[in-house]
Scaffold this active site. Structure first.
Site, short mmCIF file in Angstrom:
data_model
loop_
_atom_site.label_atom_id
_atom_site.label_comp_id
_atom_site.label_asym_id
_atom_site.label_seq_id
_atom_site.Cartn_x
_atom_site.Cartn_y
_atom_site.Cartn_z
CB ALA A 91 -0.88 0.01 1.24
CE LYS A 92 5.40 4.90 -0.02
NZ LYS A 92 6.57 4.10 0.33
#
Ligand code: NAD
Length: 420
Positions: free
Chosen positions: A109-110
């Site tokens: 994720a980011k």
């Protein structure tokens, strides 16, 4: 602040091209390729923040979860004026492969907010952080998605996110973020983990490529969390750090820069510019200096088809995420320059984040020595696995790392099957 990239340079296109090369070699089915290319979940939030002068300003932020088949999503939060959805998508995809290449049970994720945090007061930064944390609270959590620091975010910002999330729950939830201060469930060794991992991988790569570390000349681009720790450890290992750079420019000394002095100088002055005993040079020029090891530790798209022909290092170690474009990568490969890819080189950060999350969930904390030993073991083992794959497949390090990582995620995706 990251330098604005050329319009044509789309980090997500770079990330997909890297995945496609591995998928092709692994002969993945078209269906599986389509699943693994697409970010699973993307959240865009537009939110107001009250500024110190009473005005209300609107900000845009993102949280992207690329793939969660191997475990909860994991990835940093970036505050930067150049944040875009494609950048966040690329960084989320890279996190999926990074967790897989070091074989820790997380997906990728980011997050990011379009803001130059240096323009904000501390109060504004805290209000922006707490509001962004609230906006993404529905998708983050210790079992679902665990943020961490990235460019321009730090332990204090993680503390505000942890506190905001905990306030909404009504009890403390330390495992919702990693990279926290020690006093609220952070891990020993986390601040240094990414740089330490870069150092371990560089050392192993030097052994494999027959480069003598003692006296090796090193250029490090970026002198933030990752670049400064990496430079210090390389210096302590007897390397000659001949150039360092930050967003304001670069400094050069062919006899070697005293990195510890540089660290103290930056603490005082906020920049490397003006460091005694080193000559100021252009940041771009630093990348092209003759050296044994070049470590880009700043931002994406720094080695491109424009400058790849002029890179003179024997070994490039990608401490930053995505510093080499696909075209540049091919040029470096053709010129016999080894490139240790980001998903392996900078995986030390997420590895110790994993240790922090485990410690938080168990409410049982380990000593720094133990953390560093476990980190050393994960990074050494992962490098050896990538090296073995490279030898077996007769390919470059990037493709070897992707072959390992993508195969692990593909297997998890396949074995779980398509719901319903
Ligand atoms: P940071 O904000 O602490 O430092 C960034 C540094 O790069 C600063 O010194 C800045 O001045 C410099 N910089 C920015 N643009 C530059 C340019 N064009 N030329 C030269 N210097 C420039 O960020 P960080 O946490 O050290 O992250 C650096 C890179 O490492 C990013 O790509 C990040 O995604 C990656 N990374 C960080 C971690 C982590 O644990 N912090 C983990 C994995 C990967």
């Amino acid at each position: 602040m990251a330098i604005k990239q050329p319009e044509t340079l789309n980090p997500f296109a770079e990330a997909v091209a890297q995945f496609d090369a591995a998928a092709e070699r692994l002969k993945l089915s078209p269906e599986l390729r389509a699943i693994l290319r697409a970010p699973k979940r993307e959240l865009t939030v537009n939110f107001p923040v009250r500024m110190d002068d009473g005005r209300v300003e609107m900000f845009t932020g993102y949280r992207v979860q690329h793939n969660i088949n191997r475990g909860p999503a994991k990835g940093g939060i970036r505050y930067d004026a150049n944040v875009s959805i494609d950048e966040v998508r690329a960084l989320a995809m890279w996190m999926t492969w990074k967790c897989a290449v070091v074989n820790i049970p997380f997906g990728g994720a980011k997050g990011g907010v379009i803001v130059d945090p240096r323009q904000l007061s501390r109060g504004e930064l805290e209000r922006l952080t707490r509001r962004y944390a609230t906006e993404i609270a529905g998708v983050i959590g210790p079992e679902s998605d665990i943020p961490a620091p990235d460019v321009n975010t730090n332990p204090q910002i993680m503390a505000w996110i942890m506190d905001t999330y905990s306030m909404h729950k009504g009890y403390s939830v330390p495992a919702v973020v990693t990279g926290k201060p020690l006093s609220i469930g952070g891990s020993e060794g986390r601040m240094e983990a990414t740089g330490r991992g870069v150092y371990v991988v560089t050392r192993e790569a030097c052994k494999a490529l027959g480069i003598e570390m003692k006296g090796a000349s090193v250029v490090v681009q970026g002198f933030g969390n990752v670049g400064s720790v990496t430079a210090r450890l390389m210096h302590e290992a007897g390397c000659r750090v001949i150039a360092l750079s930050d967003v304001y420019g670069a400094i050069h000394n062919p006899d070697g820069i005293d990195v510890k002095l540089a660290l103290r100088f930056v603490q005082e002055h906020g920049t490397l510019k003006g460091l005694p005993g080193a000559t100021p040079i252009d940041g771009k020029e630093a990348l092209e200096l003759p050296c044994d090891i070049l470590i880009p530790a700043a931002t994406e798209g720094q080695i491109t088809e424009q400058n790849a022909h002029r890179i003179k290092a024997k070994l490039v170690v990608e401490a930053a995420n995505g510093p080499t474009t696909t075209e540049a990568d091919a040029i470096l490969h053709a010129r016999g320059i080894a490139v240790i890819p980001d998903i392996l080189a900078n995986a030390g950060g997420v590895t110790v984040s994993y240790f922090e999350w485990v410690q938080d969930l168990q409410h049982f904390f380990w000593a720094e020595d133990e953390i560093n030993l476990r980190l050393e073991s994960v990074m050494t083992r992962s490098f050896a696995a990538v090296q073995a794959k490279r030898d077996l497949e007769n390919c470059d390090y990037r493709l070897a790392a992707y072959l390992l990582a993508v195969a692990r995620v593909a297997e998890a995706t396949q074995v779980r099957g398509i719901y319903p």
